[in-house]
Design a protein around this motif. Sequence first.
Motif, short mmCIF file in Angstrom:
data_model
loop_
_atom_site.label_atom_id
_atom_site.label_comp_id
_atom_site.label_asym_id
_atom_site.label_seq_id
_atom_site.Cartn_x
_atom_site.Cartn_y
_atom_site.Cartn_z
N GLY A 44 0.83 -1.20 0.00
CA GLY A 44 0.00 0.00 0.00
C GLY A 44 0.86 1.24 0.00
O GLY A 44 0.96 1.94 1.01
N GLY A 87 0.81 4.35 -0.61
CA GLY A 87 0.00 5.56 -0.80
C GLY A 87 0.73 6.77 -0.22
O GLY A 87 1.93 6.95 -0.46
N TYR A 88 0.01 7.57 0.53
CA TYR A 88 0.58 8.84 1.03
C TYR A 88 1.83 8.60 1.90
O TYR A 88 2.89 9.17 1.63
CB TYR A 88 -0.50 9.57 1.83
CG TYR A 88 -0.12 10.95 2.29
CD1 TYR A 88 0.19 11.95 1.38
CD2 TYR A 88 -0.09 11.26 3.65
CE1 TYR A 88 0.53 13.23 1.81
CE2 TYR A 88 0.23 12.53 4.09
CZ TYR A 88 0.55 13.51 3.16
OH TYR A 88 0.88 14.77 3.59
N ARG A 113 -2.52 -2.24 -5.65
CA ARG A 113 -3.48 -3.09 -6.35
C ARG A 113 -3.44 -2.82 -7.85
O ARG A 113 -3.73 -3.68 -8.65
CB ARG A 113 -4.90 -2.84 -5.79
CG ARG A 113 -5.07 -3.38 -4.37
CD ARG A 113 -6.31 -2.85 -3.71
NE ARG A 113 -6.25 -1.39 -3.59
CZ ARG A 113 -7.21 -0.65 -3.05
NH1 ARG A 113 -8.30 -1.23 -2.60
NH2 ARG A 113 -7.07 0.66 -2.96
N HIS A 120 -0.67 3.60 -9.98
CA HIS A 120 -0.32 4.29 -8.72
C HIS A 120 1.16 4.29 -8.38
O HIS A 120 1.55 4.87 -7.37
CB HIS A 120 -1.11 3.66 -7.55
CG HIS A 120 -2.58 3.94 -7.63
ND1 HIS A 120 -3.51 3.27 -6.89
CD2 HIS A 120 -3.27 4.84 -8.38
CE1 HIS A 120 -4.71 3.73 -7.17
NE2 HIS A 120 -4.60 4.67 -8.07
N PHE A 171 -0.14 -6.22 -5.46
CA PHE A 171 -0.62 -6.92 -4.27
C PHE A 171 -1.99 -6.37 -3.89
O PHE A 171 -2.17 -5.15 -3.81
CB PHE A 171 0.33 -6.74 -3.08
CG PHE A 171 -0.22 -7.36 -1.82
CD1 PHE A 171 -0.06 -8.72 -1.58
CD2 PHE A 171 -0.93 -6.60 -0.90
CE1 PHE A 171 -0.61 -9.31 -0.45
CE2 PHE A 171 -1.48 -7.18 0.23
CZ PHE A 171 -1.31 -8.54 0.46
N LEU A 214 -4.89 -7.54 -1.00
CA LEU A 214 -5.24 -8.50 0.06
C LEU A 214 -6.45 -9.33 -0.34
O LEU A 214 -6.57 -10.49 0.03
CB LEU A 214 -5.50 -7.75 1.38
CG LEU A 214 -5.80 -8.65 2.59
CD1 LEU A 214 -4.60 -9.52 2.95
CD2 LEU A 214 -6.23 -7.83 3.79
N GLU A 215 -7.35 -8.73 -1.12
CA GLU A 215 -8.59 -9.42 -1.50
C GLU A 215 -8.39 -10.39 -2.67
O GLU A 215 -9.33 -11.06 -3.07
CB GLU A 215 -9.65 -8.37 -1.93
CG GLU A 215 -9.84 -7.24 -0.95
CD GLU A 215 -10.90 -7.53 0.10
OE1 GLU A 215 -11.69 -8.46 -0.13
OE2 GLU A 215 -10.91 -6.84 1.13
N PHE A 275 -2.15 -0.19 4.98
CA PHE A 275 -3.60 0.01 4.81
C PHE A 275 -4.29 -0.76 5.93
O PHE A 275 -3.64 -1.61 6.59
CB PHE A 275 -4.06 -0.45 3.42
CG PHE A 275 -3.83 -1.90 3.13
CD1 PHE A 275 -4.79 -2.85 3.42
CD2 PHE A 275 -2.62 -2.33 2.59
CE1 PHE A 275 -4.57 -4.19 3.17
CE2 PHE A 275 -2.39 -3.67 2.34
CZ PHE A 275 -3.37 -4.61 2.63
N PRO A 276 -5.58 -0.48 6.19
CA PRO A 276 -6.23 -1.13 7.33
C PRO A 276 -6.16 -2.65 7.24
O PRO A 276 -6.50 -3.24 6.20
CB PRO A 276 -7.69 -0.63 7.23
CG PRO A 276 -7.57 0.70 6.54
CD PRO A 276 -6.46 0.54 5.54
N LEU A 332 0.83 -0.32 10.16
CA LEU A 332 0.31 0.99 10.53
C LEU A 332 -1.14 0.85 11.00
O LEU A 332 -2.02 0.51 10.21
CB LEU A 332 0.37 1.96 9.34
CG LEU A 332 1.76 2.32 8.85
CD1 LEU A 332 1.70 3.47 7.85
CD2 LEU A 332 2.68 2.70 10.00
N GLY A 333 -1.33 1.06 12.27
CA GLY A 333 -2.67 1.07 12.85
C GLY A 333 -3.11 2.50 13.07
O GLY A 333 -2.60 3.43 12.43
N ARG A 384 -10.41 -3.87 12.01
CA ARG A 384 -8.99 -3.58 11.77
C ARG A 384 -8.17 -3.77 13.04
O ARG A 384 -7.01 -4.17 12.97
CB ARG A 384 -8.80 -2.18 11.15
CG ARG A 384 -8.56 -1.04 12.08
CD ARG A 384 -8.17 0.24 11.37
NE ARG A 384 -6.75 0.36 11.09
CZ ARG A 384 -6.23 1.28 10.33
NH1 ARG A 384 -6.98 2.17 9.74
NH2 ARG A 384 -4.93 1.35 10.15
N ALA A 430 -1.61 8.69 14.87
CA ALA A 430 -2.54 9.82 15.00
C ALA A 430 -2.85 10.37 13.60
O ALA A 430 -2.43 9.80 12.58
CB ALA A 430 -1.88 10.89 15.87
N GLY A 431 -3.58 11.47 13.53
CA GLY A 431 -3.95 12.07 12.25
C GLY A 431 -2.71 12.48 11.46
O GLY A 431 -1.83 13.18 11.97
N ARG A 463 -1.79 17.22 2.42
CA ARG A 463 -2.83 16.98 3.44
C ARG A 463 -2.70 18.07 4.50
O ARG A 463 -2.09 17.88 5.55
CB ARG A 463 -2.68 15.59 4.08
CG ARG A 463 -3.11 14.48 3.17
CD ARG A 463 -3.29 13.18 3.92
NE ARG A 463 -3.51 12.09 2.99
CZ ARG A 463 -3.56 10.82 3.34
NH1 ARG A 463 -3.42 10.48 4.61
NH2 ARG A 463 -3.77 9.88 2.44
#
Length: 275
Positions: A13, A15-16, A37, A42, A54, A56-57, A75-76, A98-99, A129, A148-149, A155
């Motif tokens: 994942g 991403g950001y 994915r 991406h 990759f 997960l699904e 990712f979650p 990453l939670g 999750r 945290a955020g 962003r």
Amino acid sequence: MATETDHPLVILGAGYTGRLVYEKGTARGRIVLAASRTPQHHLDFVPLARRLRFDLEDRTTWRNLPSSCDLLWCFPAEPPELVQEFAGNLTVRRPVVLGSTSAYQENPSRDYPPPWIDETASLDLKKPRVQGEEWLRMNCQAVVLRVAGIYGLGRNPLNWIKQGRVGPSRKYVNLIHVEDLANICLVALERGVRGEAYNVSDGTPRTWQDICHLAKERFGVQPTVEVRDGLIGKRIDNGKLLSLLTQAGAPLRHTDLLQSLEQIVAAETPSEATP
Ligand SMILES: NC(=O)c1ccc[n+]([C@@H]2O[C@H](COP(=O)([O-])OP(=O)(O)OC[C@H]3O[C@@H](n4cnc5c(N)ncnc54)[C@H](OP(=O)(O)O)[C@@H]3O)[C@@H](O)[C@H]2O)c1
């Protein structure tokens, strides 16, 4: 003797946050593979040879991971059944997941300000999750980062205020700059204690009221919504993380929100074209 750099790091994942870890890890000389994915859409920042598909699904993509790699899961980690099936057969050296700080149960008391929350606080295990993260922590000895955020370039919390996604309220929010988070991921991969969780925040919980005030006074940004939901939020204790970062000689860089917002605004402002 094997060294850290002998084992590829796979980012599930990218991403950001994952993208920045890819860039920083690569710059430090690690072999980093980025997964998506849809890599063709991406992962244009990654050379072809370092891209993985990759999902997960989609079980057929699970075999794309090299064996004996380090793994950063961005990712979650849900649904838990699929997480278990995937990770149960995985041979990973060091997994980091990453939670989120939303894993902690809401404080039932209405004490204000809310109490500090460290890694021993009760988790909301009803959340899929959180079940996935805890399974990975206990069965794969994953390091779980309860994050945290996330904010940073692209962003910008000032935009969240302008767009009415947040407004002035007594609710506490905990933030982490993505640059710090990416460094923390690399430290956790190298030195995090297996099977442990670490809270990840800049250490200064702030109310949205205070952030909105700062936004108005220093950036002329006016809130566009009134918030009357009565939520009080959480105050996240990052002491355990700070000890790890001190050992690694890698302190947080973005602890002054005003300064970090100024940097983001400056980076977003197009510079005047030179004649
Ligand atoms: N944003 C926040 O403020 C915040 C706060 C606390 C915690 N977190 C957590 O921190 C982590 C990183 O956040 P982020 O904002 O950097 O994430 P992000 O930008 O959403 O990147 C995660 C990437 O994972 C990939 N992905 C999603 N579902 C997947 C699946 N089922 N299988 C394989 N790949 C999948 C997606 O990329 P592709 O579409 O390319 O596959 C997605 O872009 C996430 O777990 C997030 O929930 C975020």
